[in-house]
Design a protein around this motif. Structure first.
Motif, PDB file in Angstrom:
ATOM      1  N   VAL A  16      56.647  69.807  26.092  1.00  0.00           N
ATOM      2  CA  VAL A  16      55.558  69.188  26.439  1.00  0.00           C
ATOM      3  C   VAL A  16      55.457  70.316  27.949  1.00  0.00           C
ATOM      4  N   ASN A  17      56.248  71.497  27.616  1.00  0.00           N
ATOM      5  CA  ASN A  17      55.619  71.867  28.767  1.00  0.00           C
ATOM      6  C   ASN A  17      54.154  73.399  28.924  1.00  0.00           C
ATOM      7  N   LYS A  18      53.274  73.697  29.730  1.00  0.00           N
ATOM      8  CA  LYS A  18      52.019  74.235  29.275  1.00  0.00           C
ATOM      9  C   LYS A  18      52.382  75.090  28.668  1.00  0.00           C
ATOM     10  N   VAL A  19      53.221  76.144  28.389  1.00  0.00           N
ATOM     11  CA  VAL A  19      53.229  77.115  27.711  1.00  0.00           C
ATOM     12  C   VAL A  19      55.043  77.232  27.121  1.00  0.00           C
ATOM     13  N   TYR A  20      55.176  77.794  26.172  1.00  0.00           N
ATOM     14  CA  TYR A  20      55.946  78.037  25.745  1.00  0.00           C
ATOM     15  C   TYR A  20      56.143  79.724  25.392  1.00  0.00           C
ATOM     16  N   SER A  21      56.467  80.483  26.165  1.00  0.00           N
ATOM     17  CA  SER A  21      56.621  81.651  26.128  1.00  0.00           C
ATOM     18  C   SER A  21      57.659  82.466  25.033  1.00  0.00           C
ATOM     19  N   PRO A  22      58.262  83.231  24.390  1.00  0.00           N
ATOM     20  CA  PRO A  22      59.452  83.020  23.470  1.00  0.00           C
ATOM     21  C   PRO A  22      60.367  83.610  23.380  1.00  0.00           C
ATOM     22  N   GLN A  23      60.866  84.112  25.324  1.00  0.00           N
ATOM     23  CA  GLN A  23      61.624  84.468  25.813  1.00  0.00           C
ATOM     24  C   GLN A  23      62.326  82.831  25.816  1.00  0.00           C
ATOM     25  N   TYR A  24      61.892  81.374  25.650  1.00  0.00           N
ATOM     26  CA  TYR A  24      62.335  80.678  26.598  1.00  0.00           C
ATOM     27  C   TYR A  24      63.201  79.977  25.545  1.00  0.00           C
ATOM     28  N   VAL A  25      63.250  80.419  24.671  1.00  0.00           N
ATOM     29  CA  VAL A  25      64.175  80.232  23.673  1.00  0.00           C
ATOM     30  C   VAL A  25      65.730  80.420  24.624  1.00  0.00           C
ATOM     31  N   LEU A  26      65.622  81.159  24.951  1.00  0.00           N
ATOM     32  CA  LEU A  26      67.064  81.159  26.170  1.00  0.00           C
ATOM     33  C   LEU A  26      67.563  80.725  26.730  1.00  0.00           C
ATOM     34  N   TRP A  27      66.352  79.339  26.774  1.00  0.00           N
ATOM     35  CA  TRP A  27      66.583  78.447  28.261  1.00  0.00           C
ATOM     36  C   TRP A  27      67.966  77.550  27.544  1.00  0.00           C
ATOM     37  N   LEU A  28      67.573  77.624  26.512  1.00  0.00           N
ATOM     38  CA  LEU A  28      68.038  76.331  25.315  1.00  0.00           C
ATOM     39  C   LEU A  28      69.773  76.744  25.164  1.00  0.00           C
ATOM     40  N   LEU A  29      69.801  78.204  24.376  1.00  0.00           N
ATOM     41  CA  LEU A  29      71.157  78.828  23.988  1.00  0.00           C
ATOM     42  C   LEU A  29      72.503  78.661  24.040  1.00  0.00           C
ATOM     43  N   PRO A  30      72.740  78.816  25.544  1.00  0.00           N
ATOM     44  CA  PRO A  30      73.876  78.278  26.306  1.00  0.00           C
ATOM     45  C   PRO A  30      74.419  77.130  26.140  1.00  0.00           C
ATOM     46  N   LEU A  31      73.485  76.164  26.325  1.00  0.00           N
ATOM     47  CA  LEU A  31      73.449  74.532  26.143  1.00  0.00           C
ATOM     48  C   LEU A  31      73.275  74.381  24.753  1.00  0.00           C
ATOM     49  N   ALA A  32      72.972  75.204  23.841  1.00  0.00           N
ATOM     50  CA  ALA A  32      73.118  74.698  22.697  1.00  0.00           C
ATOM     51  C   ALA A  32      74.224  74.976  21.435  1.00  0.00           C
ATOM     52  N   VAL A  33      74.593  76.584  21.695  1.00  0.00           N
ATOM     53  CA  VAL A  33      76.364  76.525  21.745  1.00  0.00           C
ATOM     54  C   VAL A  33      77.328  76.039  21.726  1.00  0.00           C
ATOM     55  N   LEU A  34      77.188  75.300  22.926  1.00  0.00           N
ATOM     56  CA  LEU A  34      78.392  74.369  22.732  1.00  0.00           C
ATOM     57  C   LEU A  34      77.807  72.706  23.156  1.00  0.00           C
ATOM     58  N   ALA A  35      76.727  72.147  23.407  1.00  0.00           N
ATOM     59  CA  ALA A  35      76.302  71.124  22.608  1.00  0.00           C
ATOM     60  C   ALA A  35      76.663  70.731  20.798  1.00  0.00           C
ATOM     61  N   SER A  36      76.009  71.675  20.523  1.00  0.00           N
ATOM     62  CA  SER A  36      76.387  71.817  18.674  1.00  0.00           C
ATOM     63  C   SER A  36      76.997  72.719  18.292  1.00  0.00           C
ATOM     64  N   PRO A  37      77.922  72.967  17.882  1.00  0.00           N
ATOM     65  CA  PRO A  37      79.005  74.588  18.067  1.00  0.00           C
ATOM     66  C   PRO A  37      79.270  74.212  16.469  1.00  0.00           C
ATOM     67  N   ARG A  38      77.721  74.135  15.908  1.00  0.00           N
ATOM     68  CA  ARG A  38      78.209  73.906  13.897  1.00  0.00           C
ATOM     69  C   ARG A  38      77.147  75.144  13.834  1.00  0.00           C
ATOM     70  N   TRP A  39      77.730  76.272  12.207  1.00  0.00           N
ATOM     71  CA  TRP A  39      76.223  77.147  12.548  1.00  0.00           C
ATOM     72  C   TRP A  39      75.590  77.042  11.711  1.00  0.00           C
ATOM     73  N   ARG A  40      75.643  75.613  10.851  1.00  0.00           N
ATOM     74  CA  ARG A  40      74.292  75.236   9.972  1.00  0.00           C
ATOM     75  C   ARG A  40      73.783  75.052  11.000  1.00  0.00           C
TER      76      ARG A  40
END
Length: 477
Positions: free
Chosen positions: A368-392
């Protein structure tokens, strides 16, 4: 190879035996790890992960080569080659090329240059790398600011590469038996594509460090890293919400992991975070309080921007939404989302991991942020690889992000504009698919929290639990 190293090797979770996608890929190079596999002094998991990170980052730099050749001054090339970066225009557009302190209140400077619209951590980094650039740039009377901008980008790229390596090292050390989970960060296509767009990797690395410190049961260091991360980007502050859920759950637990001192641990983390944030902001605030406030006013007053659901609604409804309305509705939604994460964490049969809770909270903010710049995916990246370490799951999510990455540049280059005029409907579709991919990842993590038997990280011995001197277990990363 010593006995300790051999035992550590045997206890380590091997991805070819743990993940169906990796197991399938391994068939092309000899198949999954077998009974005769043996540890190596040189090819340790961390060493391989650092090498993979370096290669991934090098691929990203090669992808930016065409824009570097034109010093990011060819607007069409920036978009059709998808190699745009904020760094060169900000180098000479914010006074960095002339050595001006970002928070200078000199009226002459302020009349000539806009104030940096970023948090202080990024402004400090941008200024420091500008000073390095000016120190090593060729001298003489024929100063070429455009060439300096290319050099400035290269200096930052070196710094970003070191940050990416450090982040990988942190992530590999969070779960002692699962270092390979960090591979999801090390070879992420979004890391290669977006690392050089802006300075977000600074906050990303501090988040990875906070996850590592929490897994080592070091609450003060965790807080310091969160505070420094929040001084670079606001979102690392949301990790405090995850830690609060964990600590509150420990206090309310009726099982053997109950800890009445858990809220004191949270207070230590939060106190260290606040102290670190205040100290980091002090130089900027003391040197230019009006300039320091620009970040806060800029974000409060900006309207619906790229990548956001608000931009999609605004264009689809052909109605401009006022920033104040967007602020109120988005914060109301985010507040309700955080309450949902709290209830989810307290209802979980096993205390969730910090990466899981952190991902849920940050994802809610980005949706719901007012902007989603392409690099904002990096915010989730370290959390995602530990939260759900499934390659699928990671590949499904990354596919949505890569599609959005491509479409945002095509949209800005007007390649998606309908021939008959009107709004770019395909860009709206890209926004919705990116949000759907994020919601898919959220749903998977939420399910793992409620049904821990689905969590690939496994039992408590693999979760980064740390023994306190009293013998009680406190934290999970």
């Amino acid at each position: 190879m010593g006995k300790a190293s051999g035992e550590e090797f045997e206890q380590r979770v091997h991805p070819t035996l743990d993940d169906p996608v990796v197991a399938g890929v391994s068939e092309s190079v000899g198949g999954p790890m077998g009974t005769h596999g043996a540890p190596s002094r040189f090819w340790s998991p961390v060493g391989v992960l650092l090498l993979l990170t370096a290669l991934c980052f090098a691929v990203g730099m090669a992808q930016k080569a065409s824009c570097a050749n034109s010093v990011w001054q060819n607007g069409a090339e920036n978009y059709n080659h998808m190699c745009y970066s904020d760094l060169p225009p900000l180098y000479y557009g914010r006074g960095l090329a002339d050595g001006h302190w970002p928070y200078s209140d000199d009226p002459v400077v302020r009349a000539q240059f806009e104030v940096m619209e970023y948090p202080v951590g990024i402004s400090y980094w941008a200024w420091a790398t500008a000073e390095v650039t000016r120190a090593i740039a060729p001298g003489g009377s024929g100063r070429d600011v455009a060439t300096e901008a290319r050099l400035y980008t290269a200096v930052n790229a070196v710094g970003f590469a070191l940050l990416a390596l450090l982040a990988t090292w942190f992530l590999a050390g969070v779960h002692r038996r699962r270092p390979w989970d960090a591979a999801g960060f090390a070879v992420a296509p979004t890391l290669a594509l977006t690392a050089l767009i802006n300075w977000d990797l600074l906050a990303v690395t501090l988040v990875a460090g906070a996850l590592w410190a929490w897994s080592r049961n070091r609450p003060v260091l965790t807080g310091v890293l969160i505070g420094l991360g929040a001084a670079a980007k606001l979102y690392p502050l949301f990790l405090l919400g995850g830690i609060f859920v964990i600590c509150l759950g420990r206090v309310r637990s009726r099982g053997p992991d109950r800890d009445s001192d858990a809220l004191l641990t949270f207070a230590r983390v939060a106190g260290a975070a606040v102290a670190a944030w205040v100290l980091a902001n002090a130089p900027a605030y003391l040197s230019g309080p009006a300039q320091w406030k620009v970040f806060w006013t800029f974000n409060s007053e900006r309207g619906a921007d790229l990548g956001s659901i608000w931009l999609l609604m605004q264009q689809a409804l052909d109605h401009t939404m006022q920033p104040d309305l967007i602020n109120k509705v988005s914060w109301l939604f985010f507040g309700a989302w955080c309450v949902g994460v709290l209830l989810l964490g307290l209802a979980a049969p096993v205390t969730p991991r910090l990466a899981q809770l952190g991902l849920l909270i940050v994802a809610g903010f980005l949706l719901v942020n007012k902007v989603y710049s392409p690099q904002y995916v990096l915010w989730l990246l370290p959390l995602a690889v530990l939260a759900s370490p499934r390659w699928r799951d990671l590949l499904i999510w990354q596919a949505g992000e890569v599609l959005y990455f491509a479409c945002v540049w095509w949209y800005l280059g007007e390649y998606l504009a309908p021939a008959g005029g009107g709004d770019a409907g395909f860009y709206w579709l890209a926004i919705l698919l990116r949000m759907a991919a994020e919601l898919y990842l959220v749903a998977v993590v939420a399910r793992d929290i409620l049904r821990p038997q689905h969590d690939p990280v496994g039992d408590r011995r693999e979760l980064g639990w740390s023994a306190r001197p009293s013998g009680r277990l406190l934290s999970r990363s």
